[in-house]
Design a protein around this motif. Structure first.
Motif, mmCIF file in Angstrom:
data_model
loop_
_atom_site.group_PDB
_atom_site.id
_atom_site.type_symbol
_atom_site.label_atom_id
_atom_site.label_comp_id
_atom_site.label_asym_id
_atom_site.label_seq_id
_atom_site.Cartn_x
_atom_site.Cartn_y
_atom_site.Cartn_z
ATOM 1 N N PHE A 147 0.807 -0.908 -0.114
ATOM 2 C CA PHE A 147 -0.139 -0.206 0.528
ATOM 3 C C PHE A 147 1.000 1.520 -0.271
ATOM 4 C CE2 PHE A 147 -2.663 3.264 2.448
ATOM 5 C CZ PHE A 147 -3.199 3.487 2.012
ATOM 6 N N GLY A 148 2.256 0.863 0.806
ATOM 7 C CA GLY A 148 3.160 2.292 1.136
ATOM 8 C C GLY A 148 3.563 2.559 -0.974
ATOM 9 N N TYR A 149 4.186 1.453 -1.055
ATOM 10 C CA TYR A 149 4.890 1.683 -2.610
ATOM 11 C C TYR A 149 3.606 2.137 -3.548
ATOM 12 C CZ TYR A 149 8.742 -0.170 -0.350
ATOM 13 O OH TYR A 149 9.643 -0.631 0.224
ATOM 14 N N ARG A 150 2.350 1.683 -3.502
ATOM 15 C CA ARG A 150 1.722 2.118 -4.151
ATOM 16 C C ARG A 150 1.104 3.683 -4.197
ATOM 17 N NH1 ARG A 150 -3.714 0.573 -3.535
ATOM 18 N NH2 ARG A 150 -3.555 -0.865 -2.165
ATOM 19 N N LYS A 151 0.920 4.107 -3.345
ATOM 20 C CA LYS A 151 0.890 5.428 -2.714
ATOM 21 C C LYS A 151 2.021 6.384 -3.687
ATOM 22 C CE LYS A 151 -2.806 6.697 -0.895
ATOM 23 N NZ LYS A 151 -4.077 6.374 -1.528
ATOM 24 N N ALA A 152 2.981 6.355 -2.740
ATOM 25 C CA ALA A 152 4.087 6.535 -2.917
ATOM 26 C C ALA A 152 4.368 6.652 -4.639
ATOM 27 C CB ALA A 152 5.621 5.679 -2.992
ATOM 28 N N GLN A 200 10.751 6.410 -9.108
ATOM 29 C CA GLN A 200 12.166 5.706 -9.397
ATOM 30 C C GLN A 200 12.043 4.471 -9.771
ATOM 31 O OE1 GLN A 200 13.587 7.879 -5.884
ATOM 32 N NE2 GLN A 200 14.730 8.868 -7.039
ATOM 33 N N LEU A 201 13.115 3.861 -10.154
ATOM 34 C CA LEU A 201 12.826 2.336 -10.174
ATOM 35 C C LEU A 201 12.798 1.604 -9.185
ATOM 36 C CD1 LEU A 201 13.069 0.049 -12.742
ATOM 37 C CD2 LEU A 201 15.683 0.195 -11.828
ATOM 38 N N THR A 242 11.616 1.687 -6.675
ATOM 39 C CA THR A 242 9.696 2.116 -6.181
ATOM 40 C C THR A 242 8.974 1.049 -6.480
ATOM 41 O OG1 THR A 242 10.335 4.601 -5.661
ATOM 42 C CG2 THR A 242 8.035 3.587 -5.169
ATOM 43 N N TRP A 243 9.110 1.220 -8.645
ATOM 44 C CA TRP A 243 8.269 0.611 -9.266
ATOM 45 C C TRP A 243 8.738 -1.084 -8.173
ATOM 46 C CZ3 TRP A 243 4.335 1.686 -11.843
ATOM 47 C CH2 TRP A 243 4.250 3.182 -12.524
ATOM 48 N N LEU A 244 9.661 -1.402 -8.626
ATOM 49 C CA LEU A 244 10.239 -2.534 -8.098
ATOM 50 C C LEU A 244 9.819 -3.615 -6.788
ATOM 51 C CD1 LEU A 244 14.072 -2.572 -9.781
ATOM 52 C CD2 LEU A 244 12.287 -3.628 -10.966
ATOM 53 N N PHE A 245 10.208 -2.239 -5.460
ATOM 54 C CA PHE A 245 8.946 -2.762 -4.146
ATOM 55 C C PHE A 245 8.398 -3.578 -4.690
ATOM 56 C CE2 PHE A 245 12.832 -0.208 -2.700
ATOM 57 C CZ PHE A 245 14.310 -0.862 -2.306
ATOM 58 N N TRP A 246 7.734 -2.358 -4.951
ATOM 59 C CA TRP A 246 6.160 -1.945 -5.243
ATOM 60 C C TRP A 246 5.726 -3.492 -5.961
ATOM 61 C CZ3 TRP A 246 2.967 1.150 -8.740
ATOM 62 C CH2 TRP A 246 1.043 0.349 -8.078
ATOM 63 N N VAL A 247 6.384 -4.454 -6.334
ATOM 64 C CA VAL A 247 5.871 -5.495 -7.251
ATOM 65 C C VAL A 247 6.653 -6.549 -6.247
ATOM 66 C CG1 VAL A 247 7.180 -6.665 -9.615
ATOM 67 C CG2 VAL A 247 6.123 -4.626 -9.278
ATOM 68 N N ASP A 248 7.810 -6.202 -5.711
ATOM 69 C CA ASP A 248 8.210 -7.279 -5.075
ATOM 70 C C ASP A 248 7.307 -7.519 -4.305
ATOM 71 O OD1 ASP A 248 10.163 -7.427 -6.871
ATOM 72 O OD2 ASP A 248 11.720 -6.252 -5.533
ATOM 73 N N MET A 249 6.627 -6.984 -3.371
ATOM 74 C CA MET A 249 5.160 -6.925 -2.227
ATOM 75 C C MET A 249 4.208 -7.743 -2.875
ATOM 76 S SD MET A 249 7.180 -5.947 0.101
ATOM 77 C CE MET A 249 8.436 -6.721 -0.024
ATOM 78 N N MET A 250 3.974 -7.626 -4.093
ATOM 79 C CA MET A 250 3.030 -8.093 -4.574
ATOM 80 C C MET A 250 3.396 -9.687 -5.570
ATOM 81 S SD MET A 250 1.150 -6.209 -7.270
ATOM 82 C CE MET A 250 1.428 -3.981 -7.583
ATOM 83 N N HIS A 251 4.635 -9.996 -5.639
ATOM 84 C CA HIS A 251 5.148 -10.937 -5.528
ATOM 85 C C HIS A 251 5.188 -11.734 -3.861
ATOM 86 C CE1 HIS A 251 8.660 -13.664 -5.659
ATOM 87 N NE2 HIS A 251 7.934 -14.406 -6.295
ATOM 88 N N GLN A 252 5.920 -11.714 -3.377
ATOM 89 C CA GLN A 252 5.200 -11.807 -1.818
ATOM 90 C C GLN A 252 3.682 -12.057 -1.782
ATOM 91 O OE1 GLN A 252 7.903 -12.954 0.127
ATOM 92 N NE2 GLN A 252 9.351 -11.984 0.128
ATOM 93 N N MET A 253 2.555 -11.788 -1.884
ATOM 94 C CA MET A 253 0.968 -11.572 -1.658
ATOM 95 C C MET A 253 0.706 -12.631 -2.779
ATOM 96 S SD MET A 253 1.009 -7.491 -0.924
ATOM 97 C CE MET A 253 -1.189 -7.986 -0.713
ATOM 98 N N GLY A 254 1.410 -13.274 -3.859
ATOM 99 C CA GLY A 254 1.222 -14.000 -4.389
ATOM 100 C C GLY A 254 -0.182 -13.107 -5.552
ATOM 101 N N GLU A 255 0.067 -12.174 -5.298
ATOM 102 C CA GLU A 255 -0.580 -11.422 -6.263
ATOM 103 C C GLU A 255 -0.009 -10.651 -7.838
ATOM 104 O OE1 GLU A 255 -1.989 -7.584 -5.129
ATOM 105 O OE2 GLU A 255 -3.385 -8.519 -3.717
ATOM 106 N N PHE A 276 11.193 3.348 -17.857
ATOM 107 C CA PHE A 276 12.390 2.111 -17.823
ATOM 108 C C PHE A 276 12.005 0.962 -19.267
ATOM 109 C CE2 PHE A 276 11.377 3.955 -13.322
ATOM 110 C CZ PHE A 276 12.995 4.642 -13.872
ATOM 111 N N PRO A 277 12.215 1.393 -20.371
ATOM 112 C CA PRO A 277 12.463 0.472 -21.282
ATOM 113 C C PRO A 277 12.775 -0.051 -21.763
ATOM 114 C CG PRO A 277 11.981 2.197 -22.336
ATOM 115 C CD PRO A 277 11.801 2.982 -20.965
ATOM 116 N N GLU A 278 14.227 -0.138 -20.967
ATOM 117 C CA GLU A 278 15.590 -0.767 -21.188
ATOM 118 C C GLU A 278 16.343 -1.214 -19.688
ATOM 119 O OE1 GLU A 278 17.175 -2.155 -24.756
ATOM 120 O OE2 GLU A 278 15.291 -2.114 -25.271
ATOM 121 N N GLU A 279 14.957 -1.910 -19.191
ATOM 122 C CA GLU A 279 15.511 -1.622 -17.480
ATOM 123 C C GLU A 279 15.495 -3.779 -17.462
ATOM 124 O OE1 GLU A 279 17.400 -2.385 -14.986
ATOM 125 O OE2 GLU A 279 17.149 -0.688 -15.466
#
Length: 464
Positions: free
Chosen positions: A358-363, A370-371, A373-386, A401-404
Motif C-alpha cells: 500500500f505504501g509503495y503504491r501510494k508513493a 524511481q525504479l 519504488t516500482w520494484l519494491f512495490w512489485v516485490d510486495m505483490m509477488h510476496q502476496m501472490g498477486e 524504463f523501457p530497457e531495464e
C-alpha cells in the motif's frame, strides 16, 4: 537622536504638505521639495497622494523640467507611454542635454520590449550624465532583459568601477558569471574587487558561494569567515559556512556556525535539522534526536525533518518508532511521496507485506517514479501472490524504463510462474540481452522457476 539638517527639512516638507491637504490651505513649496514629496509617495505605494502633489507642484511651477520629468515617470508607471513620449519630446526641445530625458526615453522603450533601442538612449545619456554608475546599471538591466549576459556583465562591472559600493550591481555581476558558467572567472573578478574593497562582506560571501559550488570547501570556509569578521551578524554567511564545514566533516565547527544563526534570529528549521545531522555524524544520538524533534516542532510541514527522525530510527532498526513518526508525518501531509515510500520500506522490514504494498503504491500514485519504488512495490505483490497485478505494474514501469533488465527478469519469472511460457521466455530473452549478470534476480526471487530444466536449457542456449 538628532536628524541632520537635510532630513529635518525633508520631514518638515512632508508634514507641511499633509497639513495642507487636511486644512485645504495652499502653502508654497519650491519645485525640488515637490519632487521629493512625489517620489516619497511613489516609494511607499501611495500613487494618489503622489498625483495630488504633482498637480499642486505643476500649478505652482508650470515650467519646472524636474516636475515634468516626474510626471513622465508617473505616466510610464501608469503605462501611458504615448503621453509620456510626447511630453519628453517637448522637454527635449527645451533641454536637449538633460540626461534624465534620455533615461526616461529608454524606460519607455524598455516597457515596449524594445531593449536595443533603450540601450541606444542610455548610451546617449552617458554623454551628459554625472552619475555614470546609475546609467551603466540601467544598461546592464536592459542586456539582462535581452538575455545578453556577457554584455550585461560588462555593464555591471563598469557600474562597479564608478561606484564600488553598489551591492545590487555586485550581485548582478556574479549572477552573470554563474549563468555563463564562468565560476573560476567570477572568483578571479571578486579577488580584484576585494583588493579595491577588502571590507565588502558581500564580495567575500559571494566568493564563498562560488568556492562551495566548485567543491573547494576549504576556501569556501575561509571566505565565509572573512565575511563574518566584517559583519558578525551576517546570518547567510554563518549558514553557508556551516554547510561547507559539514562537507569537510568538521561537525563541531558546523554546529557552532548553525548555532550562531539561531542566536542572531529566530531558529530556522533548516539550521535545527543540520545541527541534528551533525550530532548524528558525531555519534551523539541524544542531541541528534533532540534537534530533529525541534525541527518538526518549528516547522511541521518540513518533510526533511520528519524524514530525518524516521531515517534515524530505521538506521537503529527501531522500526516501531520509525513507523510511529512516519504515521505522524502522514497525518500532516498524506500526499507526500517521500513519506509513503518510507511507510512502505518500514513495513517491508517488518514483513507487513500488505501495508508495504500500500505504501509503495501510494508513493507512485503521488509521483515517485524511481525504479526502486516500482520494484519494491512489485516485490510486495509477488510476496502476496498477486502475480497478475505485479505484471500489470511492471508493464507500467517499463513505460518509464523501457530497457531495464531488472523489470524483464521479474516479468519472466512471473509469466513462467503462471505457465505462460512464451511470454516468460520472451522477457527472459530480453533480460539476458540487456544484462546477463542480472539473471541472479530470477534465481533469488523465483528459485523454483530457476531450477526448471527448460529454463536452464533456454539460458544455456542463449549464452551459446
Amino acid at each position: 537622536m538628532h536628524l541632520d539638517h537635510d532630513e529635518e527639512d525633508y520631514n518638515l516638507s512632508l508634514s507641511k504638505f499633509e497639513s495642507m491637504l487636511k486644512t485645504n490651505k495652499v502653502f508654497f513649496f519650491d519645485s525640488e521639495e515637490f519632487e521629493e514629496i512625489i517620489l516619497h509617495y511613489l516609494d511607499i505605494g501611495k500613487a494618489n497622494l503622489a498625483k495630488k502633489a504633482l498637480k499642486l507642484g505643476l500649478d505652482q511651477h508650470p515650467k519646472s523640467t524636474g516636475l515634468k520629468l516626474v510626471q513622465v515617470e508617473m505616466l510610464v508607471y501608469d503605462d501611458k507611454l504615448d503621453q509620456a513620449e510626447k511630453l519628453l519630446n517637448e522637454l527635449y526641445a527645451i533641454e536637449p542635454t538633460n540626461e534624465e530625458i534620455f533615461i526616461q526615453k529608454a524606460n519607455i522603450y524598455s516597457k515596449r520590449d524594445q531593449h536595443e533601442k533603450a540601450v541606444e538612449y542610455l548610451n546617449i545619456a552617458l554623454k551628459y550624465t554625472e552619475d555614470f554608475a546609475d546609467v551603466y546599471n540601467l544598461i546592464g538591466m536592459e542586456y539582462l532583459f535581452m538575455d545578453n549576459l556577457e554584455q550585461a556583465k560588462q555593464s555591471f562591472i563598469k557600474c562597479l568601477e564608478e561606484d564600488i559600493e553598489d551591492q545590487s550591481a555586485l550581485y548582478n555581476v556574479v549572477y552573470c558569471y554563474e549563468f555563463l558558467d564562468q565560476n573560476l572567472e567570477a572568483i578571479e573578478y571578486l579577488k580584484t574587487y576585494i583588493e579595491r574593497n577588502p571590507y565588502s562582506e558581500i564580495a567575500w560571501h559571494q566568493s564563498g558561494r562560488l568556492y562551495y559550488g566548485l567543491k573547494d570547501y576549504e576556501n569556501a570556509v575561509r571566505a565565509f569567515e572573512f565575511s563574518t569578521y566584517i559583519d558578525d551578524e551576517f546570518i547567510g554567511a554563518y549558514m553557508e559556512m556551516g554547510k561547507a564545514q559539514e562537507r569537510l566533516k568538521k561537525y563541531n565547527e558546523a554546529i557552532e556556525s548553525y548555532q550562531r544563526t539561531i542566536e542572531l534570529d529566530d531558529p530556522t528549521s533548516y539550521a535545527l535539522l543540520r545541527i541534528g545531522k551533525c550530532y548524528e555524524k558525531l555519534g551523539n544520538k541524544v542531541e541528534a534526536l533532540k534537534y530533529f524533534n525541534k525541527t518538526v516542532h518549528e516547522d511541521p510541514l518540513l518533510d526533511k525533518g520528519w524524514i530525518a527522525i524516521t531515517d534515524f530510527y530505521v538506521r537503529q532498526k527501531n522500526f516501531l518508532k520509525a513507523l510511529y513518526y512516519v504515521n505522524k508525518a502522514l497525518a500532516i501531509d498524506d500526499q507526500n511521496r517521500l513519506y509513503w515510500k518510507r511507510f512502505g520500506t518500514i513495513n517491508k522490514a517488518m514483513d507487513n507485506f500488505e501495508e508495504a504494498e500500500f505504501g509503495y503504491r501510494k508513493a507512485v500514485e503521488f509521483g515517485d517514479y524511481q525504479l526502486d519504488t516500482w520494484l519494491f512495490w512489485v516485490d510486495m505483490m509477488h510476496q502476496m501472490g498477486e502475480y497478475n497485478n505485479a505484471i500489470l505494474t511492471l508493464i507500467q514501469a517499463a513505460e518509464y524504463f523501457p530497457e531495464e533488465a531488472e523489470i524483464e527478469y521479474r516479468l519472466a519469472g512471473l509469466h513462467l510462474s503462471l505457465h505462460e511460457d512464451e511470454k516468460g521466455n520472451f522477457h527472459l530473452s530480453n533480460g539476458l540481452r540487456l544484462n546477463v549478470k542480472h539473471q541472479s534476480i530470477l534465481q533469488e526471487m523465483f528459485p523454483m522457476i530457476w531450477d526448471l530444466k527448460s529454463v536452464q536449457e533456454y539460458i544455456a542456449k542463449y549464452k551459446k
